[in-house]
Scaffold this active site. Structure first.
Site, PDB file in Angstrom:
ATOM      1  N   ARG A  12       0.826  -1.219   0.000  1.00 29.90           N
ATOM      2  CA  ARG A  12       0.000   0.000   0.000  1.00 29.90           C
ATOM      3  C   ARG A  12       0.856   1.262   0.000  1.00 29.90           C
ATOM      4  O   ARG A  12       0.499   2.257   0.644  1.00 29.90           O
ATOM      5  CB  ARG A  12      -0.963   0.019   1.192  1.00 29.90           C
ATOM      6  CG  ARG A  12      -2.000  -1.097   1.177  1.00 29.90           C
ATOM      7  CD  ARG A  12      -3.037  -0.843   0.082  1.00 29.90           C
ATOM      8  NE  ARG A  12      -4.146  -1.780   0.184  1.00 29.90           N
ATOM      9  CZ  ARG A  12      -5.287  -1.524   0.823  1.00 29.90           C
ATOM     10  NH1 ARG A  12      -5.480  -0.377   1.404  1.00 29.90           N
ATOM     11  NH2 ARG A  12      -6.231  -2.422   0.864  1.00 29.90           N
ATOM     12  N   ARG A  65      -3.592   7.045   0.445  1.00 27.81           N
ATOM     13  CA  ARG A  65      -4.025   8.315   1.036  1.00 27.81           C
ATOM     14  C   ARG A  65      -3.052   8.929   2.017  1.00 27.81           C
ATOM     15  O   ARG A  65      -3.257  10.056   2.456  1.00 27.81           O
ATOM     16  CB  ARG A  65      -5.387   8.125   1.712  1.00 27.81           C
ATOM     17  CG  ARG A  65      -6.511   8.037   0.706  1.00 27.81           C
ATOM     18  CD  ARG A  65      -7.779   7.545   1.353  1.00 27.81           C
ATOM     19  NE  ARG A  65      -7.558   6.193   1.833  1.00 27.81           N
ATOM     20  CZ  ARG A  65      -8.480   5.461   2.460  1.00 27.81           C
ATOM     21  NH1 ARG A  65      -9.659   5.966   2.712  1.00 27.81           N
ATOM     22  NH2 ARG A  65      -8.211   4.231   2.844  1.00 27.81           N
ATOM     23  N   ARG A 113      -6.782  11.983  -6.045  1.00 30.52           N
ATOM     24  CA  ARG A 113      -7.956  11.209  -5.615  1.00 30.52           C
ATOM     25  C   ARG A 113      -9.202  12.073  -5.555  1.00 30.52           C
ATOM     26  O   ARG A 113     -10.314  11.599  -5.821  1.00 30.52           O
ATOM     27  CB  ARG A 113      -7.650  10.622  -4.226  1.00 30.52           C
ATOM     28  CG  ARG A 113      -8.784   9.863  -3.562  1.00 30.52           C
ATOM     29  CD  ARG A 113      -8.844   8.448  -4.094  1.00 30.52           C
ATOM     30  NE  ARG A 113      -9.742   7.613  -3.312  1.00 30.52           N
ATOM     31  CZ  ARG A 113     -11.047   7.512  -3.525  1.00 30.52           C
ATOM     32  NH1 ARG A 113     -11.620   8.221  -4.471  1.00 30.52           N
ATOM     33  NH2 ARG A 113     -11.789   6.709  -2.778  1.00 30.52           N
ATOM     34  N   ASP A 161      -6.287  -3.117  -7.705  1.00 30.31           N
ATOM     35  CA  ASP A 161      -6.892  -3.696  -6.505  1.00 30.31           C
ATOM     36  C   ASP A 161      -7.139  -5.175  -6.725  1.00 30.31           C
ATOM     37  O   ASP A 161      -7.343  -5.622  -7.861  1.00 30.31           O
ATOM     38  CB  ASP A 161      -8.198  -2.998  -6.145  1.00 30.31           C
ATOM     39  CG  ASP A 161      -8.572  -3.263  -4.697  1.00 30.31           C
ATOM     40  OD1 ASP A 161      -8.065  -2.551  -3.811  1.00 30.31           O
ATOM     41  OD2 ASP A 161      -9.323  -4.214  -4.443  1.00 30.31           O
ATOM     42  N   TYR A 172     -14.895 -11.918  -0.424  1.00 26.59           N
ATOM     43  CA  TYR A 172     -15.519 -10.651  -0.844  1.00 26.59           C
ATOM     44  C   TYR A 172     -16.733 -10.912  -1.737  1.00 26.59           C
ATOM     45  O   TYR A 172     -17.755 -10.234  -1.636  1.00 26.59           O
ATOM     46  CB  TYR A 172     -14.506  -9.771  -1.593  1.00 26.59           C
ATOM     47  CG  TYR A 172     -13.615  -8.986  -0.668  1.00 26.59           C
ATOM     48  CD1 TYR A 172     -14.091  -7.861   0.010  1.00 26.59           C
ATOM     49  CD2 TYR A 172     -12.296  -9.369  -0.441  1.00 26.59           C
ATOM     50  CE1 TYR A 172     -13.281  -7.153   0.873  1.00 26.59           C
ATOM     51  CE2 TYR A 172     -11.482  -8.662   0.427  1.00 26.59           C
ATOM     52  CZ  TYR A 172     -11.977  -7.553   1.075  1.00 26.59           C
ATOM     53  OH  TYR A 172     -11.176  -6.858   1.946  1.00 26.59           O
TER      54      TYR A 172
HETATM   55  O1  CP3 Z   1      -0.080  -1.658  -2.507  1.00 23.03           O
HETATM   56  C1  CP3 Z   1      -0.284  -0.738  -3.330  1.00 23.03           C
HETATM   57  O2  CP3 Z   1       0.047   0.450  -3.165  1.00 23.03           O
HETATM   58  C2  CP3 Z   1      -0.854  -1.158  -4.660  1.00 23.03           C
HETATM   59  C3  CP3 Z   1      -2.235  -1.127  -4.837  1.00 23.03           C
HETATM   60  C4  CP3 Z   1      -3.156  -1.950  -3.941  1.00 23.03           C
HETATM   61  C5  CP3 Z   1      -4.384  -1.433  -3.478  1.00 23.03           C
HETATM   62  N1  CP3 Z   1      -5.060  -2.426  -2.867  1.00 23.03           N
HETATM   63  C6  CP3 Z   1      -4.839  -0.050  -3.674  1.00 23.03           C
HETATM   64  C7  CP3 Z   1      -5.937   0.453  -2.833  1.00 23.03           C
HETATM   65  C8  CP3 Z   1      -3.085  -3.272  -3.539  1.00 23.03           C
HETATM   66  C9  CP3 Z   1      -1.951  -4.270  -3.715  1.00 23.03           C
HETATM   67  C10 CP3 Z   1      -4.300  -3.578  -2.864  1.00 23.03           C
HETATM   68  C11 CP3 Z   1      -4.615  -4.905  -2.321  1.00 23.03           C
HETATM   69  C12 CP3 Z   1      -5.864  -5.088  -1.593  1.00 23.03           C
HETATM   70  N2  CP3 Z   1      -7.100  -4.536  -1.851  1.00 23.03           N
HETATM   71  C13 CP3 Z   1      -6.030  -5.970  -0.508  1.00 23.03           C
HETATM   72  C14 CP3 Z   1      -4.942  -6.859   0.039  1.00 23.03           C
HETATM   73  C15 CP3 Z   1      -3.981  -6.147   0.894  1.00 23.03           C
HETATM   74  C16 CP3 Z   1      -4.456  -5.845   2.276  1.00 23.03           C
HETATM   75  O3  CP3 Z   1      -4.453  -4.661   2.634  1.00 23.03           O
HETATM   76  O4  CP3 Z   1      -4.785  -6.800   2.993  1.00 23.03           O
HETATM   77  C17 CP3 Z   1      -7.360  -5.915  -0.083  1.00 23.03           C
HETATM   78  C18 CP3 Z   1      -7.984  -6.682   1.066  1.00 23.03           C
HETATM   79  C19 CP3 Z   1      -8.035  -5.010  -0.946  1.00 23.03           C
HETATM   80  C20 CP3 Z   1      -9.473  -4.634  -0.936  1.00 23.03           C
HETATM   81  C21 CP3 Z   1      -9.627  -3.214  -0.582  1.00 23.03           C
HETATM   82  N3  CP3 Z   1      -9.245  -2.179  -1.389  1.00 23.03           N
HETATM   83  C22 CP3 Z   1     -10.204  -2.675   0.597  1.00 23.03           C
HETATM   84  C23 CP3 Z   1     -10.728  -3.481   1.768  1.00 23.03           C
HETATM   85  C24 CP3 Z   1     -10.171  -1.279   0.460  1.00 23.03           C
HETATM   86  C25 CP3 Z   1     -10.777  -0.244   1.367  1.00 23.03           C
HETATM   87  C26 CP3 Z   1     -10.050  -0.057   2.623  1.00 23.03           C
HETATM   88  C27 CP3 Z   1      -8.886   0.873   2.455  1.00 23.03           C
HETATM   89  O5  CP3 Z   1      -7.785   0.487   2.863  1.00 23.03           O
HETATM   90  O6  CP3 Z   1      -9.082   1.991   1.969  1.00 23.03           O
HETATM   91  C28 CP3 Z   1      -9.517  -0.992  -0.767  1.00 23.03           C
HETATM   92  C29 CP3 Z   1      -9.264   0.363  -1.312  1.00 23.03           C
HETATM   93  C30 CP3 Z   1      -7.897   0.662  -1.791  1.00 23.03           C
HETATM   94  N4  CP3 Z   1      -7.102  -0.188  -2.517  1.00 23.03           N
HETATM   95  C31 CP3 Z   1      -7.220   1.900  -1.626  1.00 23.03           C
HETATM   96  C32 CP3 Z   1      -6.001   1.786  -2.290  1.00 23.03           C
HETATM   97  C33 CP3 Z   1      -4.942   2.840  -2.470  1.00 23.03           C
HETATM   98  C34 CP3 Z   1      -7.770   3.126  -0.919  1.00 23.03           C
HETATM   99  C35 CP3 Z   1      -8.719   3.793  -1.852  1.00 23.03           C
HETATM  100  C36 CP3 Z   1      -9.008   5.228  -1.499  1.00 23.03           C
HETATM  101  O7  CP3 Z   1      -8.215   6.097  -1.867  1.00 23.03           O
HETATM  102  O8  CP3 Z   1     -10.051   5.460  -0.894  1.00 23.03           O
END
Ligand code: CP3
Length: 350
Positions: free
Chosen positions: A30, A34, A43, A79, A156
């Site tokens: 990640r 943000r 964003r 994602d 999911y």
């Molecule tokens: O790692 C990175 O920077 C690369 C991109 C990436 C994202 N999500 C971007 C993202 C990766 C590799 C993921 C993986 C992901 N997505 C996982 C596995 C990793 C982990 O954290 O366990 C999971 C469970 C998800 C599903 C997901 N995506 C959730 C539950 C959420 C919302 C919660 C949150 O953390 O905001 C996301 C959104 C998400 N994916 C964001 C980003 C940058 C935030 C989006 C925003 O700006 O609101």
């Protein structure tokens, strides 16, 4: 500080393959998100999935943390729910609620409606984003492609979003194990060409995220998830790049995760690193496992925690520095910089 003798990509791939490195490579899960002001600026006013589907924007967001911190690897801004969306499930992200998947798939009719997809046709934006990242960062940076692991993605699809209870997933597994297996099979089969497309476009390494693995007990994971995960890892390795397996809160599953056969196992912050390294150092490399909370306080404390992490993995045969889970919105930029400085000064590993 020693003069680097390897490019970031060489260093990253060498650690993943358990070969000597001039210092420990680093990236953070990640790392795009943000916690970075330059991410928040882009964003503003956009839907998350629209950013993912825009190759120019996704490439820009991928490169932002590299420009700021010079990490050894760039992880593609995307994602783990992108393939679910390509299989016909509506996916959107709501502020404060996380992902929402509609309709939920809990019976045979709905699960058999989940279709394999042509990755170039349905997710070509991701391949294009990877090509743009390669063009911007050049040949010397490692690019991490990824997908979700079968259990995490299936949960999911069944729950329709984030959960702490996994009520419907548990219920499906208890009611109809064959249907649960069918769902995981479909997720794996759809993920294979999707990963191959990412490597074809320029990804050097693939990470499989099993974020919710830790929710299952050992026997259930072994019987109902491991065969699907092992198939995905095995086929991903056959594409020809190292495979990193990440599971969260999964210290009780380490032997199963190792048996799935990844090149690198990513350990969460709760893992017993000494025993994992002691037992499996000759089988695979490790990634991890700095507690992401170490990046929320003072930089001196973050640096100390980073030094302790390097020390924990000193006997590993291959270590990629990372967090135990991922950056969060409150992650502090000065703490990340402090950690990067510590890792950049780390000794060579023969
Ligand atoms: O790692 C990175 O920077 C690369 C991109 C990436 C994202 N999500 C971007 C993202 C990766 C590799 C993921 C993986 C992901 N997505 C996982 C596995 C990793 C982990 O954290 O366990 C999971 C469970 C998800 C599903 C997901 N995506 C959730 C539950 C959420 C919302 C919660 C949150 O953390 O905001 C996301 C959104 C998400 N994916 C964001 C980003 C940058 C935030 C989006 C925003 O700006 O609101």
């Amino acid at each position: 500080m020693a003069v680097p003798t390897m490019t970031p990509r060489e260093r990253f791939l060498a650690a993943a393959r358990r070969r000597p490195v001039d210092r420990t490579p680093i990236w953070l899960m990640r790392q795009a998100g943000r916690w970075l002001p330059e991410y928040r600026a882009l964003r503003e006013g956009r839907a998350f999935m629209d950013m993912v589907r825009d190759p120019a924007l996704a490439a820009e967001l991928t490169c932002q943390p590299i420009r700021r911190f010079d990490f050894d690897a760039a992880v593609i801004f995307s994602d783990i729910l992108v393939p679910a969306s390509a299989m016909g499930v509506g996916v959107r992200f709501e502020e404060g609620r996380g992902p929402i998947l509609e309709p939920v798939s809990r019976d045979r009719v709905a699960i058999e409606r989940l279709e394999p997809f042509d990755p170039e046709e349905s997710t070509g934006f991701l391949a294009e984003a990877i090509r743009r990242v390669r063009a911007e960062l050049g040949p010397d940076r490692a690019i991490v492609g990824f997908c979700g692991a079968p259990f995490t993605v299936a949960s999911y699809i069944v729950e329709g979003g984030s959960t702490r209870a996994f009520t419907h997933t548990k219920e499906l597994l208890a009611r109809d194990p064959a249907l649960f297996a069918e769902l995981l099979t479909r997720v794996v089969e759809a993920s294979i060409p999707y990963l191959a497309m990412q490597v074809e476009a320029g990804a050097d390494v693939l990470q499989i995220f099993d974020s919710w693995a830790g929710f299952l007990d050992h026997a259930t994971y072994a019987a109902h998830v491991l065969p699907h995960l092992s198939r995905l890892v095995c086929v991903a390795k056959a594409i020809g790049v190292p495979v990193i397996l990440y599971a969260n809160h999964a210290a009780h599953l380490t032997d199963l995760l190792v048996s799935a056969g990844p090149d690198v196992l990513s350990l969460d912050a709760s893992a017993d690193v000494a025993s994992a390294v002691g037992r499996w150092r000759s089988s695979l490399a490790f990634q991890g496992n700095l507690d992401h909370e170490a990046l929320l306080g003072e930089p001196e404390a973050a640096a100390a925690a980073a030094r302790a992490t390097l020390e924990r993995f000193k006997d590993a045969n291959g270590h990629i520095f990372n967090l135990g889970s991922g950056c969060v919105p409150a992650t502090r930029i000065d703490c990340v910089q402090a950690v990067v400085d510590v890792v950049r000064a780390s000794p060579s590993r023969p």
